[in-house]
Motif scaffolding. Sequence first.
Motif, PDB file in Angstrom:
ATOM      1  N   ASP A  20      79.487  38.599  92.310  1.00 34.43           N
ATOM      2  CA  ASP A  20      79.884  37.349  92.978  1.00 34.43           C
ATOM      3  C   ASP A  20      80.786  37.640  94.174  1.00 34.43           C
ATOM      4  O   ASP A  20      80.603  37.072  95.256  1.00 34.43           O
ATOM      5  CB  ASP A  20      80.633  36.427  92.007  1.00 34.43           C
ATOM      6  CG  ASP A  20      79.722  35.735  91.019  1.00 34.43           C
ATOM      7  OD1 ASP A  20      78.487  35.774  91.197  1.00 34.43           O
ATOM      8  OD2 ASP A  20      80.257  35.155  90.048  1.00 34.43           O
ATOM      9  N   LEU A  24      79.857  37.068  98.312  1.00 37.16           N
ATOM     10  CA  LEU A  24      80.698  36.336  99.261  1.00 37.16           C
ATOM     11  C   LEU A  24      80.911  37.159 100.523  1.00 37.16           C
ATOM     12  O   LEU A  24      80.751  36.666 101.646  1.00 37.16           O
ATOM     13  CB  LEU A  24      82.045  36.003  98.618  1.00 37.16           C
ATOM     14  CG  LEU A  24      83.092  35.369  99.525  1.00 37.16           C
ATOM     15  CD1 LEU A  24      82.683  33.950  99.902  1.00 37.16           C
ATOM     16  CD2 LEU A  24      84.456  35.381  98.847  1.00 37.16           C
ATOM     17  N   SER A  96      88.754  38.853  91.728  1.00 36.59           N
ATOM     18  CA  SER A  96      87.685  37.866  91.635  1.00 36.59           C
ATOM     19  C   SER A  96      87.892  37.047  90.364  1.00 36.59           C
ATOM     20  O   SER A  96      88.224  37.610  89.319  1.00 36.59           O
ATOM     21  CB  SER A  96      86.315  38.561  91.587  1.00 36.59           C
ATOM     22  OG  SER A  96      85.267  37.615  91.482  1.00 36.59           O
ATOM     23  N   THR A  98      86.006  33.903  88.018  1.00 38.96           N
ATOM     24  CA  THR A  98      84.806  33.120  87.772  1.00 38.96           C
ATOM     25  C   THR A  98      84.989  31.726  88.358  1.00 38.96           C
ATOM     26  O   THR A  98      86.047  31.118  88.204  1.00 38.96           O
ATOM     27  CB  THR A  98      84.541  33.020  86.248  1.00 38.96           C
ATOM     28  OG1 THR A  98      84.417  34.331  85.733  1.00 38.96           O
ATOM     29  CG2 THR A  98      83.292  32.223  85.950  1.00 38.96           C
ATOM     30  N   GLU A  99      83.977  31.223  89.010  1.00 38.45           N
ATOM     31  CA  GLU A  99      84.091  29.949  89.739  1.00 38.45           C
ATOM     32  C   GLU A  99      84.664  28.826  88.872  1.00 38.45           C
ATOM     33  O   GLU A  99      85.521  28.065  89.313  1.00 38.45           O
ATOM     34  CB  GLU A  99      82.731  29.544  90.311  1.00 38.45           C
ATOM     35  CG  GLU A  99      82.823  28.349  91.224  1.00 38.45           C
ATOM     36  CD  GLU A  99      81.537  28.063  91.973  1.00 38.45           C
ATOM     37  OE1 GLU A  99      81.524  27.051  92.698  1.00 38.45           O
ATOM     38  OE2 GLU A  99      80.559  28.822  91.842  1.00 38.45           O
ATOM     39  N   ALA A 100      84.231  28.710  87.645  1.00 36.40           N
ATOM     40  CA  ALA A 100      84.693  27.622  86.772  1.00 36.40           C
ATOM     41  C   ALA A 100      86.185  27.720  86.447  1.00 36.40           C
ATOM     42  O   ALA A 100      86.794  26.727  86.043  1.00 36.40           O
ATOM     43  CB  ALA A 100      83.883  27.616  85.477  1.00 36.40           C
ATOM     44  N   TRP A 101      86.781  28.895  86.638  1.00 35.92           N
ATOM     45  CA  TRP A 101      88.184  29.105  86.282  1.00 35.92           C
ATOM     46  C   TRP A 101      89.095  29.241  87.491  1.00 35.92           C
ATOM     47  O   TRP A 101      90.278  29.539  87.350  1.00 35.92           O
ATOM     48  CB  TRP A 101      88.312  30.332  85.373  1.00 35.92           C
ATOM     49  CG  TRP A 101      87.797  30.024  84.007  1.00 35.92           C
ATOM     50  CD1 TRP A 101      86.516  30.181  83.544  1.00 35.92           C
ATOM     51  CD2 TRP A 101      88.540  29.440  82.939  1.00 35.92           C
ATOM     52  NE1 TRP A 101      86.430  29.746  82.252  1.00 35.92           N
ATOM     53  CE2 TRP A 101      87.655  29.288  81.855  1.00 35.92           C
ATOM     54  CE3 TRP A 101      89.862  29.044  82.797  1.00 35.92           C
ATOM     55  CZ2 TRP A 101      88.076  28.748  80.644  1.00 35.92           C
ATOM     56  CZ3 TRP A 101      90.266  28.513  81.583  1.00 35.92           C
ATOM     57  CH2 TRP A 101      89.379  28.364  80.531  1.00 35.92           C
ATOM     58  N   ARG A 102      88.573  29.000  88.677  1.00 34.00           N
ATOM     59  CA  ARG A 102      89.409  29.092  89.874  1.00 34.00           C
ATOM     60  C   ARG A 102      90.396  27.932  89.929  1.00 34.00           C
ATOM     61  O   ARG A 102      90.116  26.840  89.448  1.00 34.00           O
ATOM     62  CB  ARG A 102      88.533  29.115  91.135  1.00 34.00           C
ATOM     63  CG  ARG A 102      87.748  30.403  91.223  1.00 34.00           C
ATOM     64  CD  ARG A 102      86.866  30.484  92.438  1.00 34.00           C
ATOM     65  NE  ARG A 102      86.022  31.673  92.310  1.00 34.00           N
ATOM     66  CZ  ARG A 102      84.825  31.796  92.838  1.00 34.00           C
ATOM     67  NH1 ARG A 102      84.323  30.842  93.594  1.00 34.00           N
ATOM     68  NH2 ARG A 102      84.131  32.883  92.640  1.00 34.00           N
ATOM     69  N   ARG A 103      91.561  28.203  90.526  1.00 40.95           N
ATOM     70  CA  ARG A 103      92.628  27.217  90.699  1.00 40.95           C
ATOM     71  C   ARG A 103      93.213  26.761  89.358  1.00 40.95           C
ATOM     72  O   ARG A 103      93.692  25.652  89.226  1.00 40.95           O
ATOM     73  CB  ARG A 103      92.158  26.038  91.547  1.00 40.95           C
ATOM     74  CG  ARG A 103      91.659  26.487  92.925  1.00 40.95           C
ATOM     75  CD  ARG A 103      91.454  25.375  93.909  1.00 40.95           C
ATOM     76  NE  ARG A 103      92.642  24.587  94.147  1.00 40.95           N
ATOM     77  CZ  ARG A 103      93.661  24.911  94.960  1.00 40.95           C
ATOM     78  NH1 ARG A 103      93.639  26.045  95.603  1.00 40.95           N
ATOM     79  NH2 ARG A 103      94.681  24.100  95.119  1.00 40.95           N
ATOM     80  N   ASN A 134      88.322  34.686 103.622  1.00 43.12           N
ATOM     81  CA  ASN A 134      88.671  34.481 102.225  1.00 43.12           C
ATOM     82  C   ASN A 134      90.017  33.766 102.104  1.00 43.12           C
ATOM     83  O   ASN A 134      91.044  34.350 101.764  1.00 43.12           O
ATOM     84  CB  ASN A 134      88.677  35.812 101.478  1.00 43.12           C
ATOM     85  CG  ASN A 134      88.618  35.624  99.983  1.00 43.12           C
ATOM     86  OD1 ASN A 134      88.990  34.582  99.469  1.00 43.12           O
ATOM     87  ND2 ASN A 134      88.157  36.641  99.291  1.00 43.12           N
ATOM     88  N   ALA A 136      90.933  31.635  99.930  1.00 42.85           N
ATOM     89  CA  ALA A 136      91.435  31.549  98.554  1.00 42.85           C
ATOM     90  C   ALA A 136      92.321  32.755  98.239  1.00 42.85           C
ATOM     91  O   ALA A 136      93.406  32.601  97.667  1.00 42.85           O
ATOM     92  CB  ALA A 136      90.275  31.459  97.571  1.00 42.85           C
TER      93      ALA A 136
END
Length: 157
Positions: A20, A24, A96, A98-103, A134, A136
């Motif tokens: 992932d 990016l 990195s 996982t998208e579901a766990w960002r922020r 980037n 984030a």
Amino acid sequence: MKVIEIPAAEAGRLLPLLQDLHALHATHQPERHIPQPGSADLTEWLQDWLKEETVFALAAESPQGALLGYLIYELQDRPALPIRAAETRAMLHHISVTEAWRRMGVGKALVEAMRTRALAAGATVIAATYAPFNTASAALLQGMGMDPVLTMAEWRA
């Protein structure tokens, strides 16, 4: 969530997150990055890298054993030069989540665990690089008290 160290023998666990992260970078900087490198090549490269004595991988693991994020850092002993003092630097190479766990504090927990381990190992500097696209990573690092000190530019043939 707990933060664990990932040994070289388990480098394959990092593969989905690395892919992932690489996607990016390949999207934003295709001239620098090979699109979709093979899984076997990535795993072998990670294993070799993590076998180095000064390179460490940390991962945030769910209670069910799923990886929510990871980072790789290196402890670098930098001898004194006439222009700067000697230092031990903890260089953050990858991060990195996982998208579901960002922020949700996963990246922050990983960086804090790295900082704690690095300081215990004698580091006097915590450093990282991140690509200009980037935002984030930039926000996470600045939120952890890390401010930009250099800008790197390059030209490619």
